[in-house]
Design a protein around this motif. Structure first.
Motif, PDB file in Angstrom:
ATOM      1  N   SER A 146      21.826  21.706 -39.209  1.00 36.32           N
ATOM      2  CA  SER A 146      21.580  23.045 -38.675  1.00 36.32           C
ATOM      3  C   SER A 146      21.097  23.987 -39.774  1.00 36.32           C
ATOM      4  O   SER A 146      20.156  24.769 -39.575  1.00 36.32           O
ATOM      5  CB  SER A 146      22.854  23.584 -38.030  1.00 36.32           C
ATOM      6  OG  SER A 146      22.658  24.896 -37.544  1.00 36.32           O
TER       7      SER A 146
ATOM      8  N   PHE B 282      17.286  23.827 -40.691  1.00 33.13           N
ATOM      9  CA  PHE B 282      16.250  24.342 -39.804  1.00 33.13           C
ATOM     10  C   PHE B 282      16.367  25.839 -39.512  1.00 33.13           C
ATOM     11  O   PHE B 282      15.391  26.456 -39.100  1.00 33.13           O
ATOM     12  CB  PHE B 282      16.253  23.553 -38.495  1.00 33.13           C
ATOM     13  CG  PHE B 282      15.844  22.119 -38.678  1.00 33.13           C
ATOM     14  CD1 PHE B 282      14.534  21.791 -38.956  1.00 33.13           C
ATOM     15  CD2 PHE B 282      16.778  21.102 -38.605  1.00 33.13           C
ATOM     16  CE1 PHE B 282      14.152  20.473 -39.139  1.00 33.13           C
ATOM     17  CE2 PHE B 282      16.399  19.777 -38.787  1.00 33.13           C
ATOM     18  CZ  PHE B 282      15.082  19.462 -39.058  1.00 33.13           C
ATOM     19  N   ILE B 283      17.540  26.413 -39.721  1.00 34.86           N
ATOM     20  CA  ILE B 283      17.700  27.849 -39.463  1.00 34.86           C
ATOM     21  C   ILE B 283      16.744  28.685 -40.323  1.00 34.86           C
ATOM     22  O   ILE B 283      16.059  29.581 -39.803  1.00 34.86           O
ATOM     23  CB  ILE B 283      19.171  28.279 -39.663  1.00 34.86           C
ATOM     24  CG1 ILE B 283      20.028  27.759 -38.508  1.00 34.86           C
ATOM     25  CG2 ILE B 283      19.279  29.804 -39.751  1.00 34.86           C
ATOM     26  CD1 ILE B 283      21.510  28.018 -38.673  1.00 34.86           C
TER      27      ILE B 283
ATOM     28  N   LEU C  48      13.873  27.782 -41.700  1.00 39.65           N
ATOM     29  CA  LEU C  48      12.504  27.507 -41.267  1.00 39.65           C
ATOM     30  C   LEU C  48      12.195  28.232 -39.965  1.00 39.65           C
ATOM     31  O   LEU C  48      11.128  28.838 -39.802  1.00 39.65           O
ATOM     32  CB  LEU C  48      12.290  25.997 -41.092  1.00 39.65           C
ATOM     33  CG  LEU C  48      12.394  25.129 -42.345  1.00 39.65           C
ATOM     34  CD1 LEU C  48      12.213  23.656 -41.988  1.00 39.65           C
ATOM     35  CD2 LEU C  48      11.377  25.548 -43.391  1.00 39.65           C
ATOM     36  N   GLU C  49      13.148  28.168 -39.029  1.00 36.86           N
ATOM     37  CA  GLU C  49      12.972  28.842 -37.743  1.00 36.86           C
ATOM     38  C   GLU C  49      12.849  30.355 -37.940  1.00 36.86           C
ATOM     39  O   GLU C  49      12.024  31.022 -37.289  1.00 36.86           O
ATOM     40  CB  GLU C  49      14.151  28.529 -36.818  1.00 36.86           C
ATOM     41  CG  GLU C  49      14.007  29.112 -35.421  1.00 36.86           C
ATOM     42  CD  GLU C  49      15.213  28.836 -34.544  1.00 36.86           C
ATOM     43  OE1 GLU C  49      15.097  28.971 -33.310  1.00 36.86           O
ATOM     44  OE2 GLU C  49      16.286  28.500 -35.096  1.00 36.86           O
ATOM     45  N   GLY C  50      13.679  30.895 -38.859  1.00 37.66           N
ATOM     46  CA  GLY C  50      13.626  32.335 -39.126  1.00 37.66           C
ATOM     47  C   GLY C  50      12.264  32.762 -39.657  1.00 37.66           C
ATOM     48  O   GLY C  50      11.715  33.793 -39.237  1.00 37.66           O
ATOM     49  N   LYS C  51      11.712  31.978 -40.595  1.00 40.44           N
ATOM     50  CA  LYS C  51      10.400  32.309 -41.153  1.00 40.44           C
ATOM     51  C   LYS C  51       9.309  32.246 -40.091  1.00 40.44           C
ATOM     52  O   LYS C  51       8.411  33.096 -40.047  1.00 40.44           O
ATOM     53  CB  LYS C  51      10.070  31.351 -42.303  1.00 40.44           C
ATOM     54  CG  LYS C  51      10.844  31.638 -43.583  1.00 40.44           C
ATOM     55  CD  LYS C  51      10.367  30.743 -44.709  1.00 40.44           C
ATOM     56  CE  LYS C  51      11.099  31.105 -46.009  1.00 40.44           C
ATOM     57  NZ  LYS C  51      10.623  30.286 -47.145  1.00 40.44           N
ATOM     58  N   ILE C  52       9.370  31.218 -39.250  1.00 40.62           N
ATOM     59  CA  ILE C  52       8.366  31.066 -38.192  1.00 40.62           C
ATOM     60  C   ILE C  52       8.435  32.246 -37.231  1.00 40.62           C
ATOM     61  O   ILE C  52       7.405  32.821 -36.832  1.00 40.62           O
ATOM     62  CB  ILE C  52       8.560  29.731 -37.445  1.00 40.62           C
ATOM     63  CG1 ILE C  52       8.226  28.562 -38.372  1.00 40.62           C
ATOM     64  CG2 ILE C  52       7.693  29.673 -36.192  1.00 40.62           C
ATOM     65  CD1 ILE C  52       8.607  27.200 -37.832  1.00 40.62           C
ATOM     66  N   ASN C  53       9.664  32.633 -36.833  1.00 40.75           N
ATOM     67  CA  ASN C  53       9.829  33.754 -35.890  1.00 40.75           C
ATOM     68  C   ASN C  53       9.344  35.079 -36.480  1.00 40.75           C
ATOM     69  O   ASN C  53       8.877  35.967 -35.753  1.00 40.75           O
ATOM     70  CB  ASN C  53      11.298  33.881 -35.477  1.00 40.75           C
ATOM     71  CG  ASN C  53      11.746  32.745 -34.578  1.00 40.75           C
ATOM     72  OD1 ASN C  53      10.926  32.098 -33.928  1.00 40.75           O
ATOM     73  ND2 ASN C  53      13.048  32.480 -34.544  1.00 40.75           N
TER      74      ASN C  53
END
Length: 269
Positions: free
Chosen positions: A65, A68-69, A71-76
């Motif tokens: 977890s 990926f948190i 990476l997901e934050g940067k993408i969002n």
């Protein structure tokens, strides 16, 4: 043979046959009871193993977890994700999934049904037992100390021997948790002698308040353990004494309970 003696002879034969039928029925009943007890012990062991798997996997799942948190934050947020960052996350992901896969292999091997007698190194089985329980120990801050001067070989059923180790370690762990012992600790000591190998498992949970102590090896005997089946120690004793021709003993020390597994070297049984 006169008729009276002949009649008594046939009557005796009839009674012997009836008695034999009764004995055979009782033997069959006992076999069925043994099957039930073995099945209950297997289910109890399976429950313990599933609990241990959950402890083993909790940390790597949290690590997955955490990968990926960010990476997901940067993408969002529309922030560019560098290739090196993705590659590093993939490498960590592979390491974690490999560890989880190896854990499954360890548990599958433990429950393998092969019943072949083999010569195995004792330290390897101790390490397997620890690997299967390490997550549970860490979750409850229980330290395990192992003292092995040599790595003796034991002749017997290695999976069953490991099952006994796990039964004894589980009992010690449960006692330490239930009694809320400060600095909970379990010590394993292995000593090799001329004719025998002795493995001791000692905890610092304060001992077993049962008299005589051997009562704990009786089937369905439970003492101070919630939701216990009362067959783990009984089955452990059967495995060591019936299947491996050794001895499983118990005594109280100044710190807690101590279980002693005695197995004999090849050609010394």
């Amino acid at each position: 043979m006169n008729k009276e003696k002949e009649a008594k002879f046939y009557e005796l034969l009839k009674k012997n046959k009836e008695l034999q039928n009764i004995i055979n029925k009782e033997i069959e009943k006992n076999r069925e009871k043994d099957k039930i007890m073995f099945s209950q012990n297997k289910m109890a062991a399976l429950g313990e193993m599933l609990n241990n798997i959950s402890h083993q996997w909790r940390q790597p799942l949290m690590e997955l977890s955490s990968l990926f948190i960010p990476l997901e934050g940067k993408i969002n947020l529309g922030v560019k994700v560098e290739q090196d960052e993705i590659k590093e996350s993939i490498e960590k992901l592979n390491d974690i999934t490999k560890y989880m896969s190896n854990t499954i292999d360890d548990f599958r091997n433990f429950f393998a049904t092969n019943k072949e007698i083999s010569e195995f190194k004792l330290l390897e089985q101790i390490n397997i037992a620890y690997k299967l329980m390490s997550g549970s120990f860490k979750a409850n801050n229980i330290s395990l100390e192992i003292f092995v001067s040599k790595n003796p070989k034991v002749l017997g059923y290695k999976n069953e021997y490991t099952q006994v180790l796990i039964n004894l370690l589980n009992n010690a762990k449960d006692a330490l948790i239930q009694r809320k012992i400060e600095n909970p600790k379990i010590i394993i000591r292995v000593k090799e002698y001329e004719k025998e190998i002795i493995l001791n498992i000692e905890d610092n949970a304060g001992g077993i308040d049962v008299s005589p102590l051997e009562e704990i090896f009786k089937p369905f005997f439970t003492h101070g353990k919630k939701n216990g089946t009362g067959i783990g120690l009984f089955m452990s004793k059967l495995i060591i004494e019936n299947n491996m021709h050794g001895k499983l003993l118990v005594n109280n020390t100044n710190n807690g309970a101590e279980f002693k597994i005695i197995t004999y070297k090849k050609d010394q049984k």
